[in-house]
Design a protein around this motif. Structure first.
Motif, PDB file in Angstrom:
ATOM      1  N   SER A 145       0.816  -1.212   0.000  1.00 47.48           N
ATOM      2  CA  SER A 145       0.000   0.000   0.000  1.00 47.48           C
ATOM      3  C   SER A 145       0.848   1.261   0.000  1.00 47.48           C
ATOM      4  N   ALA A 146       1.997   1.215   0.668  1.00 49.23           N
ATOM      5  CA  ALA A 146       2.861   2.391   0.770  1.00 49.23           C
ATOM      6  C   ALA A 146       3.584   2.688  -0.535  1.00 49.23           C
ATOM      7  N   TYR A 147       3.541   1.747  -1.484  1.00 43.44           N
ATOM      8  CA  TYR A 147       4.254   1.924  -2.746  1.00 43.44           C
ATOM      9  C   TYR A 147       3.335   1.931  -3.965  1.00 43.44           C
ATOM     10  N   CYS A 148       2.186   1.287  -3.868  1.00 40.56           N
ATOM     11  CA  CYS A 148       1.311   1.133  -5.035  1.00 40.56           C
ATOM     12  C   CYS A 148       0.078   2.023  -5.005  1.00 40.56           C
ATOM     13  N   SER A 149      -0.107   2.776  -3.944  1.00 34.98           N
ATOM     14  CA  SER A 149      -1.203   3.735  -3.930  1.00 34.98           C
ATOM     15  C   SER A 149      -0.914   4.837  -4.949  1.00 34.98           C
ATOM     16  N   PRO A 150      -1.918   5.271  -5.714  1.00 34.75           N
ATOM     17  CA  PRO A 150      -1.684   6.382  -6.646  1.00 34.75           C
ATOM     18  C   PRO A 150      -1.327   7.682  -5.937  1.00 34.75           C
ATOM     19  N   GLN A 151      -1.544   7.729  -4.626  1.00 33.99           N
ATOM     20  CA  GLN A 151      -1.156   8.921  -3.876  1.00 33.99           C
ATOM     21  C   GLN A 151       0.360   9.091  -3.809  1.00 33.99           C
ATOM     22  N   THR A 152       1.105   8.033  -4.120  1.00 40.85           N
ATOM     23  CA  THR A 152       2.564   8.138  -4.101  1.00 40.85           C
ATOM     24  C   THR A 152       3.108   8.767  -5.382  1.00 40.85           C
ATOM     25  N   LEU A 153       2.259   8.973  -6.379  1.00 47.18           N
ATOM     26  CA  LEU A 153       2.718   9.504  -7.663  1.00 47.18           C
ATOM     27  C   LEU A 153       2.895  11.027  -7.676  1.00 47.18           C
ATOM     28  N   PRO A 154       1.929  11.810  -7.201  1.00 45.93           N
ATOM     29  CA  PRO A 154       2.069  13.272  -7.293  1.00 45.93           C
ATOM     30  C   PRO A 154       3.184  13.803  -6.397  1.00 45.93           C
ATOM     31  N   GLU A 155       3.737  14.911  -6.816  1.00 44.46           N
ATOM     32  CA  GLU A 155       4.689  15.615  -5.979  1.00 44.46           C
ATOM     33  C   GLU A 155       3.923  16.569  -5.064  1.00 44.46           C
ATOM     34  N   ASP A 156       4.631  17.293  -4.232  1.00 45.02           N
ATOM     35  CA  ASP A 156       3.982  18.210  -3.295  1.00 45.02           C
ATOM     36  C   ASP A 156       3.024  19.150  -4.020  1.00 45.02           C
ATOM     37  N   TYR A 157       1.826  19.304  -3.446  1.00 37.59           N
ATOM     38  CA  TYR A 157       0.798  20.225  -3.943  1.00 37.59           C
ATOM     39  C   TYR A 157       0.242  19.826  -5.317  1.00 37.59           C
TER      40      TYR A 157
ATOM     41  N   SER B 111      -2.144  17.089  -7.556  1.00 33.98           N
ATOM     42  CA  SER B 111      -3.208  16.099  -7.406  1.00 33.98           C
ATOM     43  C   SER B 111      -2.912  14.893  -8.290  1.00 33.98           C
ATOM     44  N   ILE B 112      -3.657  13.814  -8.060  1.00 35.87           N
ATOM     45  CA  ILE B 112      -3.498  12.628  -8.906  1.00 35.87           C
ATOM     46  C   ILE B 112      -3.897  12.943 -10.351  1.00 35.87           C
ATOM     47  N   PRO B 113      -5.050  13.588 -10.592  1.00 34.87           N
ATOM     48  CA  PRO B 113      -5.364  13.964 -11.980  1.00 34.87           C
ATOM     49  C   PRO B 113      -4.304  14.890 -12.570  1.00 34.87           C
ATOM     50  N   GLY B 114      -3.784  15.798 -11.733  1.00 31.90           N
ATOM     51  CA  GLY B 114      -2.749  16.711 -12.219  1.00 31.90           C
ATOM     52  C   GLY B 114      -1.489  15.977 -12.627  1.00 31.90           C
ATOM     53  N   PHE B 115      -1.116  14.956 -11.853  1.00 29.06           N
ATOM     54  CA  PHE B 115       0.070  14.167 -12.196  1.00 29.06           C
ATOM     55  C   PHE B 115      -0.086  13.532 -13.567  1.00 29.06           C
ATOM     56  N   PHE B 116      -1.219  12.876 -13.803  1.00 31.05           N
ATOM     57  CA  PHE B 116      -1.404  12.180 -15.078  1.00 31.05           C
ATOM     58  C   PHE B 116      -1.545  13.164 -16.238  1.00 31.05           C
ATOM     59  N   SER B 117      -2.052  14.357 -15.956  1.00 30.64           N
ATOM     60  CA  SER B 117      -2.135  15.375 -17.001  1.00 30.64           C
ATOM     61  C   SER B 117      -0.742  15.795 -17.460  1.00 30.64           C
ATOM     62  N   VAL B 118       0.154  16.015 -16.496  1.00 28.83           N
ATOM     63  CA  VAL B 118       1.531  16.385 -16.836  1.00 28.83           C
ATOM     64  C   VAL B 118       2.246  15.205 -17.495  1.00 28.83           C
ATOM     65  N   LEU B 119       1.962  13.990 -17.018  1.00 25.47           N
ATOM     66  CA  LEU B 119       2.577  12.795 -17.598  1.00 25.47           C
ATOM     67  C   LEU B 119       2.255  12.680 -19.085  1.00 25.47           C
ATOM     68  N   GLU B 120       1.017  12.979 -19.453  1.00 23.47           N
ATOM     69  CA  GLU B 120       0.609  12.901 -20.856  1.00 23.47           C
ATOM     70  C   GLU B 120       1.384  13.878 -21.731  1.00 23.47           C
ATOM     71  N   GLN B 121       1.883  14.940 -21.128  1.00 19.12           N
ATOM     72  CA  GLN B 121       2.644  15.938 -21.889  1.00 19.12           C
ATOM     73  C   GLN B 121       4.098  15.526 -22.097  1.00 19.12           C
ATOM     74  N   GLY B 122       4.477  14.369 -21.503  1.00 14.53           N
ATOM     75  CA  GLY B 122       5.815  13.839 -21.737  1.00 14.53           C
ATOM     76  C   GLY B 122       6.886  14.357 -20.798  1.00 14.53           C
ATOM     77  N   GLU B 123       6.504  14.915 -19.651  1.00 12.77           N
ATOM     78  CA  GLU B 123       7.496  15.447 -18.717  1.00 12.77           C
ATOM     79  C   GLU B 123       8.355  14.302 -18.167  1.00 12.77           C
ATOM     80  N   THR B 124       9.673  14.447 -18.270  1.00 11.85           N
ATOM     81  CA  THR B 124      10.612  13.358 -17.980  1.00 11.85           C
ATOM     82  C   THR B 124      10.540  12.880 -16.533  1.00 11.85           C
TER      83      THR B 124
END
Length: 375
Positions: A254-266, A268-281
């Motif tokens: 749970s501490a590694y596979c929760s989607p909450q572990t993906l975003p950086e500070d401030y 959101s999870i939708p925000g993370f995937f939005s930036v991911l789609e733009q190809g940010e390294t």
């Protein structure tokens, strides 16, 4: 004086209901041909089943001559079941028919507190919803208060409610963990499933197990109030002495596979995937690391049950076909020789399928009773 027609019997009635349920509609002639029953027996049963609302007369069939044959349809809404789920801010109730299809749904804002006052308010919402949902379906049938339209209320709960559910709900009720409820839906709507590991990547990840096309139901031990709990894959040790988990241990999945572990500070999870789609390294690197952890968790689980894999939950809604193929590859790389032949796919249902799954147990029990369909 002996009646010219044989009295209806339970076996014939069950066969008629089962045929109509599985084929949706049939004429008297088709029922007679398929079931080997006489026309008078079928007519009498259909008349009684129509009075109970179980079947309804359907369209007249086309004919090349003579009288058109009347078809009869199974009425999937003569009984309904209700699923209920809570979040930190809402209560959602959904009514389903006997095919598992949604009839209606209601969401109310109610901040979660596991105390008596909260659950009493939930009870009011559920009972009012049940009454308003059942009312239109009572018309034209012999159903009454003692022969209720509502089969039962299934509640998705991760932890027991603060008060006995029988104190807040007027109908039969039962609890089930959301992961097991979701897996119940998987098996219900995909009859091709055999053995499968279901992994739900929500903010609190969880999982369940399907064996031979059915939810695995371990023997109930101890004083647990949540039925059908298939272990706790989310607390599998993934990284010894790793990150602290909400359970108090370290290194849990749970501490590694929760989607909450993906975003950086401030972020959101939708925000993370939005930036991911733009190809940010940097986001791609974080995503790759997360996929590796998820793949390792799946590979670990498959060493016990080498079935297919179904991935659902909040994170799965952001995964496209390429992501699923990538995850499959990562799992295969971590799989022991001879166990690599498996399917990995996303859940086929919506992201709140657990609400349907909670209600399906009542549907399955009812169909087993009236139609002899294995629950």
């Amino acid at each position: 004086m002996t009646s010219p027609h044989p009295a209806p019997n339970a076996r014939a009635r069950t066969a008629i209901i089962r045929h109509l349920y599985e084929h949706r509609t049939a004429t008297k002639q088709e029922l007679a041909q398929e079931l080997g029953l006489s026309a008078p027996t079928i007519t009498q049963h259909l008349r009684e089943l129509a009075a109970r609302g179980i079947v309804t007369p359907d369209a007249l069939q086309r004919s090349t001559g003579g009288r058109k044959a009347r078809s009869y349809a199974f009425n999937p809404r003569h009984r309904l079941a209700i699923g209920l789920a809570t979040t930190t801010t809402t209560v959602t109730v959904r009514a389903i028919d006997l095919y598992g299809d949604t009839v209606t749904e209601l969401s109310r804002t109610l901040p979660y507190r596991n105390d008596a006052a909260y659950w009493q308010r939930v009870g009011i919402i559920v009972n009012e919803f049940a009454d308003s949902t059942a009312a239109p379906h009572r018309r034209g049938t012999t159903a009454s208060a003692s022969d209720d339209i509502i089969l039962g209320i299934g509640l998705c709960l991760r932890t027991p409610a603060a008060i006995p559910l029988e104190q807040i709900v007027r109908h039969p009720c039962g609890t089930i963990h959301p992961a097991d409820a979701s897996a119940t839906s998987e098996a219900w709507f995909d009859p091709t499933l055999g053995d499968a590991i279901c992994l739900y990547l929500d903010r609190q990840p969880s999982g369940s197990l399907i064996i031979d096309g059915r939810l695995h139901q371990p023997a109930r031990r101890g004083d647990t109030a949540i039925t059908h709990r298939n272990g706790a894959i989310e607390h599998m040790t993934l990284v010894p002495d790793g990150r602290e988990c909400t359970c108090g241990r370290r290194g849990c999945m749970s501490a590694y596979c929760s989607p909450q572990t993906l975003p950086e500070d401030y972020e959101s999870i939708p925000g993370f995937f939005s930036v991911l789609e733009q190809g940010e390294t940097h986001h791609r690197e974080r995503m790759n690391t997360w996929l590796d952890y998820v793949a390792q968790a799946i590979a670990n689980a498959r060493t016990i049950v080498a079935g297919d894999v179904i991935v659902g939950g909040e994170a799965a809604t952001y995964l496209d076909d390429d992501d699923i193929a990538d995850l499959h590859r990562r799992v295969a790389e971590r799989t022991p020789p001879g166990m690599a032949g498996f399917v990995l796919r996303k859940s086929l249902r919506d992201d709140r399928q657990y609400i349907v799954g909670a209600a399906l147990r009542f549907v399955a029990d009812y169909l087993a009773d009236i139609a002899g369909i294995a629950a």
